[in-house]
Motif scaffolding. Structure first.
Motif, PDB file in Angstrom:
ATOM      1  N   LYS A 156      38.839  43.177  50.204  1.00 41.93           N
ATOM      2  CA  LYS A 156      40.259  42.871  50.264  1.00 41.93           C
ATOM      3  C   LYS A 156      41.001  43.976  51.014  1.00 41.93           C
ATOM      4  O   LYS A 156      40.448  45.040  51.329  1.00 41.93           O
ATOM      5  N   GLY A 157      42.253  43.712  51.290  1.00 40.08           N
ATOM      6  CA  GLY A 157      43.115  44.720  51.912  1.00 40.08           C
ATOM      7  C   GLY A 157      42.843  44.895  53.391  1.00 40.08           C
ATOM      8  O   GLY A 157      42.240  44.047  54.063  1.00 40.08           O
ATOM      9  N   LYS A 158      43.263  46.024  53.903  1.00 43.94           N
ATOM     10  CA  LYS A 158      43.182  46.286  55.337  1.00 43.94           C
ATOM     11  C   LYS A 158      41.738  46.402  55.830  1.00 43.94           C
ATOM     12  O   LYS A 158      41.466  46.199  57.014  1.00 43.94           O
TER      13      LYS A 158
END
Length: 248
Positions: free
Chosen positions: A40-42
């Motif tokens: 998840k995330g960047k």
């Protein structure tokens, strides 16, 4: 308990829940492990790009019990970019390994065995591209090499799992004779036989023992025997990768 970084290959992945994926990894010096990874995330795009088959990774994981947690990973070496039939064969190696290598059972040598045969398979594709200047069809020699790699992997993997068989000795400990014939009896081995039509020739068994598959008969009989030996481990669920080889 955290592990040190180890080499690993991804055999299988599937969505789990939320941003987690369930991974089956073949880990250097360990064997097959199941582990969860959070994507998840960047970093999600880069993580997904890295968690691909045929890529040697360096991984670090934690967990005392059967299910581990992937804490960190990075690419150890560039992915092997298979194409065409070679890609189908590489998927077969992955699916077969995932299905029959027990999870969480210490098997020191299966990682090296897998890596060795995966690289051999990739090498055939690379050599064909250089020689044929991009031709898409394989020569009979290439097909023989591919079959040899697959059969050698199957028989050596079965040996590592404790269900392999001896090809150079019969069930009574006598050396296989090139001019004799033998029937295979499960959990016993090769027994001398007078039924030539339903038996393996000693010549074929010795060829398999040395990983030589130059004759069509040895390739056909080795394939039939490997499927017979693998069936109890695979159960009734067919291998999806085998369907890729079926005419469309």
């Amino acid at each position: 308990m955290d592990s040190d970084f180890r080499q690993a290959y991804l055999l299988h992945r599937r969505p789990y829940r939320d941003s987690q994926v369930m991974l089956n990894m073949l880990v250097e010096g360990i064997g097959q492990l199941s582990m969860l990874a959070r994507i998840k995330g960047k970093r999600a795009l880069r993580q997904n790009a890295s968690l691909q088959p045929f890529t040697c990774l360096l991984i670090r994981y934690a967990g005392k019990y059967d299910l581990k947690y992937l804490n960190d990973f990075e690419i150890q070496s560039p992915p092997l970019m298979f194409k065409g039939t070679d890609l189908y064969c590489a998927f077969y190696l992955n699916e077969l390994s995932h299905r029959i290598i027990p999870v969480n059972e210490p098997l020191d040598h299966v990682f090296c065995l897998y890596q060795q045969h995966l690289k051999q398979l990739y090498g055939i594709g690379e050599n064909m591209t250089i020689v044929a200047h991009g031709a898409s069809s394989k020569s009979p020699a290439n097909s023989e090499q591919i079959e040899a790699i697959l059969r050698n992997y199957e028989f050596q993997l079965l040996y590592e799992l404790g269900v392999g068989i001896e090809f150079d000795y019969d069930a009574f400990g006598a050396p296989i004779e090139e001019t004799s014939y033998y029937q295979f009896v499960r959990e016993v081995g090769f027994c001398p036989s007078d039924d030539i039509q339903r038996s393996f020739s000693g010549e074929t068994l010795l060829a398999i023992a040395h990983g030589e598959y130059s004759s069509l008969l040895s390739r056909r009989q080795a394939k039939a025997l490997s499927r017979y030996l693998l069936k109890p481990l695979l159960g009734s669920k067919p291998l999806k990768s085998r369907e890729l080889f079926q005419p469309r």
